[in-house]
Scaffold this motif. Structure first.
Motif, mmCIF file in Angstrom:
data_model
loop_
_atom_site.group_PDB
_atom_site.id
_atom_site.type_symbol
_atom_site.label_atom_id
_atom_site.label_comp_id
_atom_site.label_asym_id
_atom_site.label_seq_id
_atom_site.Cartn_x
_atom_site.Cartn_y
_atom_site.Cartn_z
ATOM 1 N N ASN A 144 33.995 43.433 42.993
ATOM 2 C CA ASN A 144 34.095 44.870 42.692
ATOM 3 C C ASN A 144 32.877 45.339 41.903
ATOM 4 N N ALA A 190 40.791 50.181 44.374
ATOM 5 C CA ALA A 190 40.900 49.699 42.984
ATOM 6 C C ALA A 190 41.951 50.478 42.198
ATOM 7 N N PRO A 191 42.454 49.868 41.129
ATOM 8 C CA PRO A 191 43.289 50.642 40.198
ATOM 9 C C PRO A 191 42.418 51.617 39.419
ATOM 10 N N MET A 192 42.848 52.869 39.324
ATOM 11 C CA MET A 192 42.113 53.846 38.500
ATOM 12 C C MET A 192 43.103 54.722 37.745
ATOM 13 N N ALA A 193 43.073 54.595 36.409
ATOM 14 C CA ALA A 193 43.986 55.349 35.558
ATOM 15 C C ALA A 193 43.781 56.846 35.772
ATOM 16 N N MET A 251 46.673 51.146 35.921
ATOM 17 C CA MET A 251 47.235 50.212 34.955
ATOM 18 C C MET A 251 48.454 50.837 34.274
ATOM 19 N N TYR A 305 30.087 51.181 32.905
ATOM 20 C CA TYR A 305 29.703 51.280 34.324
ATOM 21 C C TYR A 305 28.186 51.237 34.499
ATOM 22 N N ASP A 316 30.158 49.144 42.273
ATOM 23 C CA ASP A 316 29.064 49.871 42.908
ATOM 24 C C ASP A 316 29.044 49.887 44.418
ATOM 25 N N LYS A 340 42.536 40.884 37.126
ATOM 26 C CA LYS A 340 41.263 41.600 37.294
ATOM 27 C C LYS A 340 40.526 41.567 35.964
ATOM 28 N N HIS A 392 35.025 42.459 38.371
ATOM 29 C CA HIS A 392 34.120 43.612 38.282
ATOM 30 C C HIS A 392 32.825 43.050 37.689
ATOM 31 N N ALA A 442 36.222 51.591 43.891
ATOM 32 C CA ALA A 442 36.862 52.480 42.908
ATOM 33 C C ALA A 442 36.278 53.889 43.013
ATOM 34 N N ARG A 443 35.221 54.186 42.245
ATOM 35 C CA ARG A 443 34.762 55.572 42.126
ATOM 36 C C ARG A 443 34.430 56.230 43.453
ATOM 37 N N GLN A 470 49.359 47.290 38.968
ATOM 38 C CA GLN A 470 48.638 46.641 37.867
ATOM 39 C C GLN A 470 49.338 46.923 36.543
ATOM 40 N N ASN A 496 45.727 43.382 34.080
ATOM 41 C CA ASN A 496 44.446 43.947 33.664
ATOM 42 C C ASN A 496 43.884 43.146 32.488
HETATM 43 C C1 LIG Z 1 38.601 56.869 36.226
HETATM 44 C C2 LIG Z 1 38.691 55.375 36.257
HETATM 45 C C3 LIG Z 1 39.858 54.736 35.894
HETATM 46 C C4 LIG Z 1 39.947 53.332 35.926
HETATM 47 N N1 LIG Z 1 41.132 52.743 35.624
HETATM 48 C C5 LIG Z 1 41.271 51.389 35.784
HETATM 49 C C6 LIG Z 1 42.541 50.762 35.636
HETATM 50 O O1 LIG Z 1 43.577 51.413 35.397
HETATM 51 N N2 LIG Z 1 42.575 49.413 35.786
HETATM 52 C C7 LIG Z 1 41.480 48.654 36.077
HETATM 53 O O2 LIG Z 1 41.563 47.440 36.219
HETATM 54 N N3 LIG Z 1 40.265 49.240 36.246
HETATM 55 C C8 LIG Z 1 40.159 50.577 36.128
HETATM 56 N N4 LIG Z 1 38.947 51.170 36.366
HETATM 57 C C9 LIG Z 1 37.808 50.330 36.810
HETATM 58 C C10 LIG Z 1 37.740 50.264 38.336
HETATM 59 O O3 LIG Z 1 38.899 49.688 38.892
HETATM 60 C C11 LIG Z 1 36.497 49.445 38.795
HETATM 61 O O4 LIG Z 1 36.607 48.149 38.283
HETATM 62 C C12 LIG Z 1 35.183 50.062 38.323
HETATM 63 O O5 LIG Z 1 35.197 51.480 38.445
HETATM 64 C C13 LIG Z 1 33.983 49.504 39.114
HETATM 65 O O6 LIG Z 1 34.115 49.809 40.489
HETATM 66 P P1 LIG Z 1 33.250 50.995 41.186
HETATM 67 O O7 LIG Z 1 31.801 50.678 40.903
HETATM 68 O O8 LIG Z 1 33.611 50.895 42.662
HETATM 69 O O9 LIG Z 1 33.644 52.277 40.554
HETATM 70 C C14 LIG Z 1 38.831 52.558 36.319
HETATM 71 C C15 LIG Z 1 37.647 53.214 36.669
HETATM 72 C C16 LIG Z 1 37.571 54.592 36.667
HETATM 73 C C17 LIG Z 1 36.285 55.261 37.090
#
Ligand SMILES: Cc1cc2nc3c(=O)[nH]c(=O)nc-3n(C[C@H](O)[C@H](O)[C@H](O)COP(=O)(O)O)c2cc1C
Length: 311
Positions: free
Chosen positions: A201, A18-21, A44, A178, A203, A140, A170, A225-226, A72, A99
């Motif tokens: 997406n 996943a994308p994660m900032a 993003m 979350y 959990d 997304k 998500h 993601a996490r 993204q 996004n």
């Molecule tokens: C630290 C962090 C940064 C995130 N940044 C983005 C992002 O830049 N773009 C996006 O679409 N979702 C972002 N998310 C959301 C994740 O991509 C994902 O949708 C969400 O964490 C649920 O998935 P998970 O249960 O596997 O963590 C971010 C989540 C986390 C925890």
């Protein structure tokens, strides 16, 4: 888990990073790809930042080796979003994801991220303008803004109708951030409403979570993601390959981060990652403290060696 083709882009498997900032930079994406991620996403990136030639924004788009790769972007001005898609910084990417799910107040207040789920006409305009760039475009988003305003299937149809070639849902509303369970039903509704591939997406912490998400939603792929931050080996676990020794991979990650972003950033970022990776191990709390006390990348590297040399 199987190969997935998205408008001619072939992903070796359907388990995506996943994308994660703040986290999914090029070295981390490369690490997850080595461990088996079938498609990786940049964090993003602001379309306005690219428009104004912001150097930090451009650096976020450094591509990692290998592929396929997705970037993204976020924004709400259709012309600026299209311009971003056409930018040289996005040229190395096979897919551009928009996004439309970010719940952060400063993004939503600007009408960006999840605010677009509340503005169907603008969302449609943003997507169709991006599609005109000729790039593969995906979106997304979340299931809605809150329990009383779930829009998953309608929004999925809008995205497909505007030219998106893949959708990621998500399974939570914006107000939940979350919290609460991932909503399988809403993701299944999106899948039933469109014919483009749908990525589920939310959990996934272990292989059986990914299997349950696929089974219960009928989705074509899953996105992690996490869990990837704590245990990037989850990609090997889900795709069914033996994880390689982790020390060379973590050492390479540290080295690449240092080359790309410099010593100071490498120390700050990699001690955070070290503290994530050590979670669940014996003595984790003490190691976490030691990671945060490290002042140089060599000290961080030494801790990685101490922890993973024998494993
Ligand atoms: C630290 C962090 C940064 C995130 N940044 C983005 C992002 O830049 N773009 C996006 O679409 N979702 C972002 N998310 C959301 C994740 O991509 C994902 O949708 C969400 O964490 C649920 O998935 P998970 O249960 O596997 O963590 C971010 C989540 C986390 C925890």
């Amino acid at each position: 888990m199987n190969e997935l083709s998205i408008a001619g882009m072939v992903c070796p498997n359907n388990v995506f990073l996943a994308p994660m900032a703040g986290y999914t930079n090029a070295p981390f994406r490369a690490l997850c790809r080595t461990l088996g991620a079938g498609l990786t996403f940049t964090e993003m990136v602001s379309a306005k930042g690219l428009h104004y030639h912001n150097a930090e924004t451009e650096l976020l788009l450094t591509p990692e080796e290998g592929g396929p790769r997705a970037a993204q972007i976020f924004g709400s001005d259709p012309a600026i979003m299209r311009e971003a898609c056409e930018s040289e910084f996005l040229a190395p990417y096979d897919l551009i994801d928009i996004n439309m799910g970010c719940p952060m107040p400063k993004i939503v207040k600007n009408g960006e991220g999840s605010a677009l789920m509340e503005n169907f006409p603008l969302a449609e305009k943003v997507i169709s303008e991006c599609v005109k760039s000729g790039k593969r475009i995906s979106v997304k988003f979340r299931t809605g803004t809150d329990e009383a305003h779930k829009v998953t299937a309608e929004f999925a149809k809008l995205c497909e109708g505007s030219g998106a070639v893949m959708l990621t849902v998500h399974g939570r509303t914006r107000d939940k951030i979350y919290a609460g369970p991932c909503d399988y039903k809403e993701i299944a509704a999106a899948k039933a409403a469109v014919s483009v591939p749908v990525v589920a997406n939310g959990d996934i912490w272990k292989r059986s979570d990914a299997e349950a998400l696929l089974e219960n939603t009928g989705a074509d792929a899953v996105m992690v993601a996490r869990a990837a931050l704590f245990r990037p080996e989850i990609f090997s676990e889900i795709t069914g390959s033996d994880p390689p020794p982790m020390l060379p991979l973590f050492s390479e990650e540290l080295e690449k981060v240092r080359e790309l972003y410099g010593e100071r950033f490498a120390v700050v970022y990699m001690r955070k990652m070290g503290a994530f990776y050590v979670r669940g191990r014996r003595g984790a709390a003490a190691y976490k403290r030691r990671f945060f006390a490290a002042e140089t990348s060599e000290e961080v590297a030494a801790l990685f060696r101490e922890l993973w040399e024998e494993v």
